[in-house]
Motif scaffolding. Structure first.
Motif, PDB file in Angstrom:
ATOM      1  N   ARG A  89       0.809  -1.154  -0.081  1.00 18.37           N
ATOM      2  CA  ARG A  89      -0.099   0.000  -0.080  1.00 18.37           C
ATOM      3  C   ARG A  89       0.982   1.389  -0.009  1.00 18.37           C
ATOM      4  O   ARG A  89       0.501   2.283  -0.891  1.00 18.37           O
ATOM      5  CB  ARG A  89      -0.816   0.079   1.208  1.00 18.37           C
ATOM      6  CG  ARG A  89      -1.942  -1.057   1.002  1.00 18.37           C
ATOM      7  CD  ARG A  89      -3.067  -0.602   2.451  1.00 18.37           C
ATOM      8  NE  ARG A  89      -3.769  -1.906   2.765  1.00 18.37           N
ATOM      9  CZ  ARG A  89      -4.454  -2.353   2.053  1.00 18.37           C
ATOM     10  NH1 ARG A  89      -4.775  -2.447   0.524  1.00 18.37           N
ATOM     11  NH2 ARG A  89      -5.301  -3.602   2.371  1.00 18.37           N
ATOM     12  N   SER A  90       2.001   1.315   0.515  1.00 16.82           N
ATOM     13  CA  SER A  90       2.715   2.581   0.696  1.00 16.82           C
ATOM     14  C   SER A  90       3.825   2.583  -0.050  1.00 16.82           C
ATOM     15  O   SER A  90       4.249   3.719  -0.453  1.00 16.82           O
ATOM     16  CB  SER A  90       3.298   2.630   2.048  1.00 16.82           C
ATOM     17  OG  SER A  90       4.375   1.405   2.142  1.00 16.82           O
ATOM     18  N   ALA A  91       4.391   1.382  -0.948  1.00 16.63           N
ATOM     19  CA  ALA A  91       5.604   1.839  -1.451  1.00 16.63           C
ATOM     20  C   ALA A  91       5.296   1.002  -3.311  1.00 16.63           C
ATOM     21  O   ALA A  91       6.193   1.450  -3.859  1.00 16.63           O
ATOM     22  CB  ALA A  91       6.709   0.987  -0.996  1.00 16.63           C
TER      23      ALA A  91
ATOM     24  N   ASN B 152       5.659 -10.547  -8.894  1.00 18.75           N
ATOM     25  CA  ASN B 152       7.208 -10.351  -9.348  1.00 18.75           C
ATOM     26  C   ASN B 152       7.533  -9.004  -9.437  1.00 18.75           C
ATOM     27  O   ASN B 152       8.719  -8.664  -8.707  1.00 18.75           O
ATOM     28  CB  ASN B 152       7.495 -11.023 -10.753  1.00 18.75           C
ATOM     29  CG  ASN B 152       7.488 -12.462 -10.963  1.00 18.75           C
ATOM     30  OD1 ASN B 152       7.682 -13.334  -9.865  1.00 18.75           O
ATOM     31  ND2 ASN B 152       7.233 -13.003 -12.143  1.00 18.75           N
ATOM     32  N   TYR B 153       6.649  -7.992  -9.574  1.00 14.86           N
ATOM     33  CA  TYR B 153       7.215  -6.553  -9.394  1.00 14.86           C
ATOM     34  C   TYR B 153       7.149  -6.368  -8.071  1.00 14.86           C
ATOM     35  O   TYR B 153       8.294  -5.670  -7.786  1.00 14.86           O
ATOM     36  CB  TYR B 153       5.958  -5.764 -10.223  1.00 14.86           C
ATOM     37  CG  TYR B 153       6.444  -4.269 -10.081  1.00 14.86           C
ATOM     38  CD1 TYR B 153       7.317  -3.668 -10.831  1.00 14.86           C
ATOM     39  CD2 TYR B 153       5.806  -3.557  -8.733  1.00 14.86           C
ATOM     40  CE1 TYR B 153       7.422  -2.399 -10.589  1.00 14.86           C
ATOM     41  CE2 TYR B 153       6.191  -2.241  -8.657  1.00 14.86           C
ATOM     42  CZ  TYR B 153       6.867  -1.821  -9.488  1.00 14.86           C
ATOM     43  OH  TYR B 153       7.499  -0.393  -9.299  1.00 14.86           O
ATOM     44  N   PHE B 154       6.454  -6.671  -7.244  1.00 15.82           N
ATOM     45  CA  PHE B 154       6.646  -6.453  -5.917  1.00 15.82           C
ATOM     46  C   PHE B 154       7.960  -7.219  -5.257  1.00 15.82           C
ATOM     47  O   PHE B 154       8.572  -6.544  -4.501  1.00 15.82           O
ATOM     48  CB  PHE B 154       5.408  -6.995  -5.119  1.00 15.82           C
ATOM     49  CG  PHE B 154       5.537  -6.960  -3.324  1.00 15.82           C
ATOM     50  CD1 PHE B 154       5.326  -5.534  -2.903  1.00 15.82           C
ATOM     51  CD2 PHE B 154       5.979  -7.729  -2.806  1.00 15.82           C
ATOM     52  CE1 PHE B 154       5.544  -5.242  -1.587  1.00 15.82           C
ATOM     53  CE2 PHE B 154       5.936  -7.947  -1.278  1.00 15.82           C
ATOM     54  CZ  PHE B 154       5.932  -6.356  -0.924  1.00 15.82           C
ATOM     55  N   TYR B 155       7.880  -8.520  -5.504  1.00 16.61           N
ATOM     56  CA  TYR B 155       9.110  -9.246  -5.088  1.00 16.61           C
ATOM     57  C   TYR B 155      10.490  -8.539  -5.586  1.00 16.61           C
ATOM     58  O   TYR B 155      11.285  -8.528  -4.519  1.00 16.61           O
ATOM     59  CB  TYR B 155       9.097 -10.606  -5.699  1.00 16.61           C
ATOM     60  CG  TYR B 155      10.376 -11.512  -4.991  1.00 16.61           C
ATOM     61  CD1 TYR B 155      10.573 -11.824  -3.685  1.00 16.61           C
ATOM     62  CD2 TYR B 155      11.345 -11.862  -5.952  1.00 16.61           C
ATOM     63  CE1 TYR B 155      11.274 -12.649  -3.353  1.00 16.61           C
ATOM     64  CE2 TYR B 155      12.273 -12.461  -5.398  1.00 16.61           C
ATOM     65  CZ  TYR B 155      12.405 -13.093  -4.067  1.00 16.61           C
ATOM     66  OH  TYR B 155      13.439 -13.694  -3.457  1.00 16.61           O
ATOM     67  N   TYR B 156      10.735  -8.220  -6.614  1.00 12.03           N
ATOM     68  CA  TYR B 156      11.875  -7.801  -7.093  1.00 12.03           C
ATOM     69  C   TYR B 156      12.147  -6.176  -7.160  1.00 12.03           C
ATOM     70  O   TYR B 156      13.295  -5.625  -7.062  1.00 12.03           O
ATOM     71  CB  TYR B 156      11.999  -7.997  -8.633  1.00 12.03           C
ATOM     72  CG  TYR B 156      12.379  -9.373  -8.989  1.00 12.03           C
ATOM     73  CD1 TYR B 156      13.523 -10.330  -8.465  1.00 12.03           C
ATOM     74  CD2 TYR B 156      11.416 -10.301  -9.648  1.00 12.03           C
ATOM     75  CE1 TYR B 156      13.734 -11.666  -8.508  1.00 12.03           C
ATOM     76  CE2 TYR B 156      11.590 -11.518  -9.822  1.00 12.03           C
ATOM     77  CZ  TYR B 156      12.873 -12.101  -9.373  1.00 12.03           C
ATOM     78  OH  TYR B 156      12.818 -13.608  -9.424  1.00 12.03           O
ATOM     79  N   SER B 157      10.929  -5.425  -7.227  1.00 12.53           N
ATOM     80  CA  SER B 157      11.469  -4.121  -7.004  1.00 12.53           C
ATOM     81  C   SER B 157      10.926  -3.319  -5.793  1.00 12.53           C
ATOM     82  O   SER B 157      11.438  -2.129  -5.438  1.00 12.53           O
ATOM     83  CB  SER B 157      10.398  -3.274  -8.258  1.00 12.53           C
ATOM     84  OG  SER B 157      10.843  -3.929  -9.362  1.00 12.53           O
ATOM     85  N   VAL B 158       9.979  -3.978  -5.141  1.00 10.70           N
ATOM     86  CA  VAL B 158       9.539  -3.233  -3.859  1.00 10.70           C
ATOM     87  C   VAL B 158       9.838  -3.847  -2.603  1.00 10.70           C
ATOM     88  O   VAL B 158      10.563  -3.085  -1.637  1.00 10.70           O
ATOM     89  CB  VAL B 158       7.756  -3.163  -3.778  1.00 10.70           C
ATOM     90  CG1 VAL B 158       7.222  -2.428  -2.616  1.00 10.70           C
ATOM     91  CG2 VAL B 158       7.297  -2.408  -5.133  1.00 10.70           C
ATOM     92  N   LEU B 159       9.745  -5.153  -2.461  1.00 13.90           N
ATOM     93  CA  LEU B 159      10.300  -5.866  -1.236  1.00 13.90           C
ATOM     94  C   LEU B 159      11.587  -5.588  -0.828  1.00 13.90           C
ATOM     95  O   LEU B 159      11.901  -5.170   0.355  1.00 13.90           O
ATOM     96  CB  LEU B 159       9.998  -7.132  -1.190  1.00 13.90           C
ATOM     97  CG  LEU B 159      10.503  -8.344  -0.042  1.00 13.90           C
ATOM     98  CD1 LEU B 159       9.486  -7.738   1.012  1.00 13.90           C
ATOM     99  CD2 LEU B 159      10.442  -9.446  -0.501  1.00 13.90           C
ATOM    100  N   PRO B 160      12.644  -5.360  -1.712  1.00 17.30           N
ATOM    101  CA  PRO B 160      13.927  -5.040  -1.255  1.00 17.30           C
ATOM    102  C   PRO B 160      14.225  -3.677  -0.599  1.00 17.30           C
ATOM    103  O   PRO B 160      15.068  -3.310   0.020  1.00 17.30           O
ATOM    104  CB  PRO B 160      14.731  -5.102  -2.528  1.00 17.30           C
ATOM    105  CG  PRO B 160      14.081  -5.970  -3.478  1.00 17.30           C
ATOM    106  CD  PRO B 160      12.699  -5.823  -3.179  1.00 17.30           C
TER     107      PRO B 160
END
Length: 80
Positions: A17-19, A51-59
């Motif tokens: 929600r935030s990033a 995948n977008y969340f895993y590779y771009s946001v989660l880190p």
């Protein structure tokens, strides 16, 4: 799918929600083809499917990223 523990769900959803640049009002802009579709990641209770969340946001959340990575066994890491 990258597994997450039940205690990580709230943190993952808060980060979405935030990033996440693709999550708008709980809907995923990447899936939008003229109709709104709910964010798959916000619906998930057992893993990271986006995948977008895993590779771009989660880190961007280093502590959460580390704890999620620890859930993955070595063989699964090689296929991600």
């Amino acid at each position: 799918m990258v597994p997450i523990k039940p205690e990580q769900i709230e943190q993952v959803n808060a980060l979405v929600r935030s990033a996440c640049a693709n999550c708008q009002d709980g809907c995923c802009l990447l899936l939008d083809d003229g109709d709104s579709y709910p964010c798959v990641q916000l619906l998930s209770i057992s893993g990271i499917y986006c995948n977008y969340f895993y590779y771009s946001v989660l880190p961007t959340d280093k502590m959460l990223y580390r704890s999620v990575i620890q859930n993955i066994n070595y063989k699964e890491r090689k296929t991600l």
